[in-house]
Design an enzyme around this catalytic site. Sequence first.
Site, PDB file in Angstrom:
ATOM      1  N   GLY A 112       8.106   6.007   0.533  1.00 31.01           N
ATOM      2  CA  GLY A 112       8.403   6.063  -0.685  1.00 31.01           C
ATOM      3  C   GLY A 112       7.461   5.204  -1.856  1.00 31.01           C
ATOM      4  O   GLY A 112       7.149   5.325  -2.932  1.00 31.01           O
ATOM      5  N   CYS A 113       7.300   3.977  -1.082  1.00 30.65           N
ATOM      6  CA  CYS A 113       6.383   3.122  -1.924  1.00 30.65           C
ATOM      7  C   CYS A 113       4.969   3.718  -1.931  1.00 30.65           C
ATOM      8  O   CYS A 113       4.275   3.446  -2.936  1.00 30.65           O
ATOM      9  CB  CYS A 113       6.355   1.608  -1.241  1.00 30.65           C
ATOM     10  N   THR A 114       4.620   4.191  -1.026  1.00 33.28           N
ATOM     11  CA  THR A 114       3.135   5.227  -1.013  1.00 33.28           C
ATOM     12  C   THR A 114       3.173   5.962  -2.087  1.00 33.28           C
ATOM     13  O   THR A 114       2.361   6.136  -2.953  1.00 33.28           O
ATOM     14  CB  THR A 114       2.866   5.666   0.178  1.00 33.28           C
ATOM     15  N   ALA A 174       3.219   4.363  -5.589  1.00 31.19           N
ATOM     16  CA  ALA A 174       1.881   3.690  -5.751  1.00 31.19           C
ATOM     17  C   ALA A 174       0.884   4.728  -5.949  1.00 31.19           C
ATOM     18  O   ALA A 174      -0.093   4.698  -7.094  1.00 31.19           O
ATOM     19  CB  ALA A 174       1.193   2.874  -4.668  1.00 31.19           C
TER      20      ALA A 174
END
Length: 271
Positions: A167-169, A172
């Site tokens: 999810g963070c990828t 970002a």
Amino acid sequence: MPPRKAAVAAALADPSTLRRSSRNSKAVAAPEEAAAVIAAPPAKKAKVEKVKKGAKKGKPAKEEKEEEEEEEAGEEEKKEEEESKLPTPVGTDAEDVSATVAAEAAAVEEPTKEEPVANPNAVLQLGDALPDVAVLDHAGVPVNLHTLASTTPTIVIFAYPKASTPGCTRQACGFRDAYPEFTASAGVAVFGLSADTPAAQLKFKEKQNLPYSLLADTEYKLLGPLGAKKTAKGGITRSYWVVKDGKLVTMVIGVKPEVSVEKALAEVTAE
């Protein structure tokens, strides 16, 4: 012989008659003497009272009252004079006593007030400035967004739970792809923020080819005040913020990765 002399002569001639007369006279006299003895004390008391009354009677009532008042005044003066010789204790005056009592009551009822201390975990509100703190970026260089805001009109910050996770990828990379649109206007800066170490941030940046800086807020100096710290022990809620002219104008806590990119971009390009 005259009758009186005859009676005396008869009495002398008969001694028993003389003795009876003597006893009778004593018997008669005895009650009178007893009455005199019993009545003596009241007679004496009456006499004393009569003397006192006689003494007062000799002066007018007005003079007697004046003398009594003078005596009382003299006693009061004497008492005041004796008290004046004693050392005067602090606070004996009525006002001093009141002030002392009030001060003591205030000292007891009201605890000493201390200067308010800024709570590092207090959540900022819209219109507030960013905390004046520095955190390391992916290269280990200290960055103070509070200072940067004085020279950069618009700052966009997005927070993610952990670098290099799915999810963070996505989040970002979404800001990476929209970066040209964010910076189309001069004076816009974008920062990624998490509690990862500078080394983890650097690896994430290089792997995903991110054009903006990643901040390693391992002590939650920014994440706490910005409201993204999930619990007292740590953890991060995915969020984003927009700062314009040094003031927080947009604050969204809890958002999906793609939505954070879309809404942040809309805020920046709205003008």
